[in-house]
Design an enzyme around this catalytic site. Structure first.
Site, PDB file in Angstrom:
ATOM      1  N   THR A  13       1.043  -1.139  -0.069  1.00  0.00           N
ATOM      2  CA  THR A  13      -0.040   0.124   0.033  1.00  0.00           C
ATOM      3  C   THR A  13       0.972   1.173   0.009  1.00  0.00           C
ATOM      4  O   THR A  13       0.640   2.218  -0.681  1.00  0.00           O
ATOM      5  CB  THR A  13      -1.024  -0.064   1.371  1.00  0.00           C
ATOM      6  OG1 THR A  13      -1.794  -1.148   1.272  1.00  0.00           O
ATOM      7  CG2 THR A  13      -1.917   1.168   1.250  1.00  0.00           C
ATOM      8  N   SER A  51       1.167  -7.620  -0.711  1.00  0.00           N
ATOM      9  CA  SER A  51       2.006  -8.690   0.398  1.00  0.00           C
ATOM     10  C   SER A  51       1.148  -9.823   0.368  1.00  0.00           C
ATOM     11  O   SER A  51       1.784 -10.813   0.969  1.00  0.00           O
ATOM     12  CB  SER A  51       2.287  -8.080   1.444  1.00  0.00           C
ATOM     13  OG  SER A  51       0.865  -7.652   2.348  1.00  0.00           O
ATOM     14  N   THR A  84       1.300  -4.310   4.386  1.00  0.00           N
ATOM     15  CA  THR A  84       0.747  -4.849   5.618  1.00  0.00           C
ATOM     16  C   THR A  84       0.043  -6.083   6.013  1.00  0.00           C
ATOM     17  O   THR A  84       0.297  -6.801   7.193  1.00  0.00           O
ATOM     18  CB  THR A  84      -0.240  -3.782   6.446  1.00  0.00           C
ATOM     19  OG1 THR A  84      -1.273  -3.389   5.652  1.00  0.00           O
ATOM     20  CG2 THR A  84       0.447  -2.367   6.547  1.00  0.00           C
ATOM     21  N   ASP A  85      -0.629  -6.627   4.882  1.00  0.00           N
ATOM     22  CA  ASP A  85      -1.293  -8.000   5.160  1.00  0.00           C
ATOM     23  C   ASP A  85      -0.175  -8.936   5.523  1.00  0.00           C
ATOM     24  O   ASP A  85      -0.702  -9.881   6.425  1.00  0.00           O
ATOM     25  CB  ASP A  85      -1.895  -8.538   3.903  1.00  0.00           C
ATOM     26  CG  ASP A  85      -3.238  -7.630   3.344  1.00  0.00           C
ATOM     27  OD1 ASP A  85      -3.617  -6.637   4.308  1.00  0.00           O
ATOM     28  OD2 ASP A  85      -3.761  -7.829   2.343  1.00  0.00           O
TER      29      ASP A  85
END
Length: 300
Positions: A13, A51, A84-85
């Site tokens: 992101t 990710s 971030t995932d």
């Protein structure tokens, strides 16, 4: 001008802009991210991925690139920008093999780069400062996000919306000694979610498919149904390593309960308690142990 921190960009992101359909897509390079942040750093592009799509082969490539980059003695530390995932999982995978005392700092963003309140630039500035901070030497891999610097081990993504997206465990486990870097790609460890009254069919299916290990996202402090527990016991008897994590975000796994699916029974059969590691981090620890020939218990 030479800078003592290298930023390795992988997408996510923080590097995303919004396309005509409204979807967020990674588009920005590492150099563009560094310029937008104003951080005193160099940049290197390694990937441009969401990710959720990062594979074990991608992590192998990142680990090799990080090791190669740290051969430069002029570097004070490294920053890895990441979605971030799966940031917590990648951070743990890298922490388990990070032997260099210099900081390796992961960061990212909750809002895309073209959002009027984009959080990426501030996160990257903070991560670069952390990577150059001598007080972080010897602490392994950390994640810098929303003004906080958190250890990789036990980290979870706690919110899909809050800018302060990550939480450290309330019973942070100690960092084990790093193990040798070995290829992770090709090691098959699925995560099986338990639910009340679950049958053992998923366990039978994955064992039949020839997995190298199993992580169970159990209920409570590490319990599953009797039927699922019986199949896990068969898997353990066949030599398949089983790690029991929990779906509960706080408190960790404790093998206290009896019965065919109770944690105490699973532990007696040879299952390993994940402690405060999330199911995703437990998977990375088990894969790393299998890849490096390490007793899995040493990484939990």
């Amino acid at each position: 001008m030479s800078h003592p921190v290298l930023v390795i960009a992988t997408g996510g992101t923080i590097a995303s802009t919004t396309d005509a359909s409204g979807a967020r897509v990674p588009t920005l390079s590492g150099a563009e991210l560094v310029r937008a942040s104003g951080a005193p750093a160099r940049a290197l592009d390694a990937a441009n991925l969401d990710s959720s799509s990062i594979t074990l082969a991608d992590i192998d490539e990142l680990a090799a690139r990080i090791e190669h980059s740290l051969a430069d003695a002029s570097l004070a530390g490294l920053v890895l920008t990441h979605g971030t995932d799966s940031m917590a999982e990648t951070a743990l995978a890298l922490d388990l093999i990070h032997r260099d005392p210099r900081p390796l700092v992961l960061t990212g963003a909750q809002l895309p780069a073209d959002h009027p309140d984009a959080d990426g630039p501030a996160n990257l500035r903070g991560a670069v400062a952390a990577a150059a901070d001598p007080r972080l030497r010897g602490r392994g891999v950390v994640v810098h996000f929303a003004g906080r610097t958190l250890p990789a081990r036990g980290l979870i993504k706690a919110s899909t919306e809050d800018l302060d997206a990550f939480a450290a465990p309330n019973n942070a486990p100690p960092r084990p000694a790093p193990v040798a870097r070995r290829p992770l790609d090709g090691i098959r460890v699925p995560i099986l979610r338990a639910w009340p009254g679950a049958s053992g069919e998923l366990v039978r299916a994955v064992v039949g498919a020839g997995v190298d290990g199993i992580v169970v996202e159990a209920l409570g402090s590490g319990n599953v149904s009797d039927a699922m527990g019986s199949e896990l016991a068969r898997a353990l008897g066949a030599g398949v390593p089983v790690v029991v994590a929990t779906s509960v975000p706080r408190g960790g796994v404790h093998f206290d309960y009896g019965g065919a699916g109770g944690g105490a029974t699973l532990g007696e059969r040879g299952a390993i308690a994940a402690g405060a590691l999330s199911p995703g981090q437990a998977r990375m620890a088990l894969i790393t142990a299998l890849a490096s020939g390490t007793d899995p218990r040493a990484l939990f």
